[in-house]
Motif scaffolding. Structure first.
Motif, PDB file in Angstrom:
ATOM      1  N   GLN A 239     -41.536  73.611  80.319  1.00  0.00           N
ATOM      2  CA  GLN A 239     -40.913  74.200  81.508  1.00  0.00           C
ATOM      3  C   GLN A 239     -41.426  73.604  82.812  1.00  0.00           C
ATOM      4  N   ARG A 240     -41.769  72.304  82.733  1.00  0.00           N
ATOM      5  CA  ARG A 240     -42.117  71.568  83.958  1.00  0.00           C
ATOM      6  C   ARG A 240     -40.851  70.884  84.459  1.00  0.00           C
ATOM      7  N   PRO A 241     -40.610  70.930  85.778  1.00  0.00           N
ATOM      8  CA  PRO A 241     -39.394  70.281  86.285  1.00  0.00           C
ATOM      9  C   PRO A 241     -39.473  68.764  86.138  1.00  0.00           C
ATOM     10  N   VAL A 242     -38.394  68.153  85.647  1.00  0.00           N
ATOM     11  CA  VAL A 242     -38.347  66.693  85.520  1.00  0.00           C
ATOM     12  C   VAL A 242     -37.185  66.108  86.324  1.00  0.00           C
ATOM     13  N   GLY A 243     -36.399  66.957  86.959  1.00  0.00           N
ATOM     14  CA  GLY A 243     -35.310  66.454  87.785  1.00  0.00           C
ATOM     15  C   GLY A 243     -34.556  67.607  88.418  1.00  0.00           C
ATOM     16  N   PHE A 244     -33.754  67.270  89.437  1.00  0.00           N
ATOM     17  CA  PHE A 244     -32.898  68.300  90.036  1.00  0.00           C
ATOM     18  C   PHE A 244     -31.736  67.640  90.783  1.00  0.00           C
ATOM     19  N   VAL A 245     -30.679  68.418  90.922  1.00  0.00           N
ATOM     20  CA  VAL A 245     -29.532  67.976  91.718  1.00  0.00           C
ATOM     21  C   VAL A 245     -29.154  69.105  92.671  1.00  0.00           C
ATOM     22  N   VAL A 246     -28.768  68.717  93.877  1.00  0.00           N
ATOM     23  CA  VAL A 246     -28.334  69.700  94.881  1.00  0.00           C
ATOM     24  C   VAL A 246     -26.953  69.281  95.377  1.00  0.00           C
ATOM     25  N   MET A 247     -26.006  70.169  95.194  1.00  0.00           N
ATOM     26  CA  MET A 247     -24.620  69.889  95.611  1.00  0.00           C
ATOM     27  C   MET A 247     -24.127  71.002  96.519  1.00  0.00           C
ATOM     28  N   HIS A 248     -23.349  70.647  97.540  1.00  0.00           N
ATOM     29  CA  HIS A 248     -22.597  71.640  98.296  1.00  0.00           C
ATOM     30  C   HIS A 248     -21.123  71.343  98.044  1.00  0.00           C
TER      31      HIS A 248
ATOM     32  N   LEU B  86     -20.637  67.432  89.398  1.00  0.00           N
ATOM     33  CA  LEU B  86     -19.223  67.071  89.564  1.00  0.00           C
ATOM     34  C   LEU B  86     -18.325  68.161  88.986  1.00  0.00           C
ATOM     35  N   ALA B  87     -18.730  68.736  87.861  1.00  0.00           N
ATOM     36  CA  ALA B  87     -17.946  69.829  87.265  1.00  0.00           C
ATOM     37  C   ALA B  87     -17.916  71.032  88.206  1.00  0.00           C
ATOM     38  N   HIS B  88     -19.039  71.297  88.855  1.00  0.00           N
ATOM     39  CA  HIS B  88     -19.126  72.408  89.806  1.00  0.00           C
ATOM     40  C   HIS B  88     -18.155  72.181  90.977  1.00  0.00           C
ATOM     41  N   ALA B  89     -18.118  70.950  91.500  1.00  0.00           N
ATOM     42  CA  ALA B  89     -17.209  70.649  92.619  1.00  0.00           C
ATOM     43  C   ALA B  89     -15.752  70.780  92.178  1.00  0.00           C
ATOM     44  N   ARG B  90     -15.465  70.296  90.988  1.00  0.00           N
ATOM     45  CA  ARG B  90     -14.108  70.410  90.431  1.00  0.00           C
ATOM     46  C   ARG B  90     -13.712  71.879  90.299  1.00  0.00           C
ATOM     47  N   ASP B  91     -14.631  72.692  89.779  1.00  0.00           N
ATOM     48  CA  ASP B  91     -14.353  74.126  89.610  1.00  0.00           C
ATOM     49  C   ASP B  91     -14.085  74.791  90.961  1.00  0.00           C
TER      50      ASP B  91
ATOM     51  N   PHE C  33     -27.778  74.293  92.750  1.00  0.00           N
ATOM     52  CA  PHE C  33     -29.124  73.701  92.772  1.00  0.00           C
ATOM     53  C   PHE C  33     -29.626  73.839  91.336  1.00  0.00           C
ATOM     54  N   LEU C  34     -29.548  72.724  90.611  1.00  0.00           N
ATOM     55  CA  LEU C  34     -29.823  72.759  89.180  1.00  0.00           C
ATOM     56  C   LEU C  34     -31.102  71.970  88.886  1.00  0.00           C
TER      57      LEU C  34
ATOM     58  N   SER D 238      -8.319  66.340  84.977  1.00  0.00           N
ATOM     59  CA  SER D 238      -8.277  65.780  83.623  1.00  0.00           C
ATOM     60  C   SER D 238      -9.594  65.122  83.229  1.00  0.00           C
ATOM     61  N   ASP D 239     -10.498  64.833  84.221  1.00  0.00           N
ATOM     62  CA  ASP D 239     -11.814  64.255  83.893  1.00  0.00           C
ATOM     63  C   ASP D 239     -12.674  65.248  83.141  1.00  0.00           C
ATOM     64  N   ALA D 240     -12.391  66.532  83.343  1.00  0.00           N
ATOM     65  CA  ALA D 240     -13.316  67.551  82.843  1.00  0.00           C
ATOM     66  C   ALA D 240     -13.547  67.411  81.342  1.00  0.00           C
ATOM     67  N   SER D 241     -12.494  67.087  80.593  1.00  0.00           N
ATOM     68  CA  SER D 241     -12.650  67.016  79.139  1.00  0.00           C
ATOM     69  C   SER D 241     -13.454  65.807  78.715  1.00  0.00           C
ATOM     70  N   SER D 242     -13.452  64.708  79.533  1.00  0.00           N
ATOM     71  CA  SER D 242     -14.210  63.519  79.153  1.00  0.00           C
ATOM     72  C   SER D 242     -15.647  63.581  79.625  1.00  0.00           C
ATOM     73  N   GLY D 243     -15.998  64.610  80.385  1.00  0.00           N
ATOM     74  CA  GLY D 243     -17.388  64.777  80.825  1.00  0.00           C
ATOM     75  C   GLY D 243     -17.812  63.832  81.919  1.00  0.00           C
ATOM     76  N   THR D 244     -16.881  63.084  82.566  1.00  0.00           N
ATOM     77  CA  THR D 244     -17.263  62.155  83.613  1.00  0.00           C
ATOM     78  C   THR D 244     -17.232  62.798  84.979  1.00  0.00           C
TER      79      THR D 244
END
Ligand SMILES: CC(C)(COP(=O)(O)OP(=O)(O)OC[C@H]1O[C@@H](n2cnc3c(N)ncnc32)[C@H](O)[C@@H]1OP(=O)(O)O)[C@@H](O)C(=O)NCCC(=O)NCCS
Length: 162
Positions: free
Chosen positions: A61-70, A107-112, A53-54, A156-162
């Motif tokens: 320090q006002r929130p301008v967005g968030f993402v929630v992943m499981h 996506l990086a979190h899911a990959r990890d 939950f990022l 292999s996507d991890a290095s391209s940031g996608t």
């Protein structure tokens, strides 16, 4: 954009995310909760169902967005998937790359976590979000009031940031 910082959410952040969420879905009330109490309940559900939950916040320090992943969700066939439960950016920050950075972190979190696939549900008329996800490699796999979009995750996507 440089002033945007990213950090893990805390439970006491949820109340501040309610107005942000309501503003982001103003164009598409049919796909989001339009009442603060319902939005708060939904955010509490997200809090109970996340592995990431990022929050993106501005220099004040006002929130301008968030993402929630499981990262260990089960899709409708019981297969594990990295599920994007929610991704929201404040409308005044749209088009500045905040959503892309939140999505890439998820996506990086899911990959990890070892996932090889990410998925989400998006409203069929929410074309802005569908375009955004298409540009990030997601493709529709089921159509309806909610469209299911998925993409593979390769180490292999991890290095391209996608
Ligand atoms: C969908 C959503 C999260 C996208 O967030 P965003 O911060 O605008 O996303 P980005 O800025 O990374 O990308 C949006 C566009 O801005 C452009 N862009 C990206 N970085 C940019 C930059 N640094 N400068 C200028 N433009 C940029 C891109 O061309 C991109 O185009 P695309 O939408 O065709 O891909 C946002 O519109 C939103 O919160 N919508 C309401 C909630 C919602 O529908 N969420 C999805 C739920 S499934």
């Amino acid at each position: 954009m440089n002033a945007i910082q990213f950090r893990t959410a805390r439970a006491d952040d949820l109340d501040a995310l309610v107005p942000l969420y309501l503003r982001a879905y103003r164009e598409h009330p049919e796909y989001g909760d339009t009442r603060p109490d319902k939005a708060r309940r939904y955010l509490q559900w997200l809090w109970r169902h996340h592995t990431l939950f990022l929050i993106a916040e501005d220099a004040q320090q006002r929130p301008v967005g968030f993402v929630v992943m499981h990262a260990n969700w089960q899709d409708t066939t019981g297969q594990p998937v990295g599920e994007i439960h929610e991704l929201v950016v404040a409308p005044e920050h749209w088009g500045q790359g905040v959503g892309s950075r939140l999505l890439q972190a998820a996506l990086a979190h899911a990959r990890d976590a070892g996932r090889t696939r990410a998925g989400l549900w998006v409203g069929e008329r929410n074309l802005r979000a569908q375009r955004f996800y298409q540009r990030h490699g997601f493709r529709p796999v089921r159509w309806g009031y909610w469209v299911r979009m998925e993409r593979p995750l390769f180490a292999s996507d991890a290095s391209s940031g996608t």
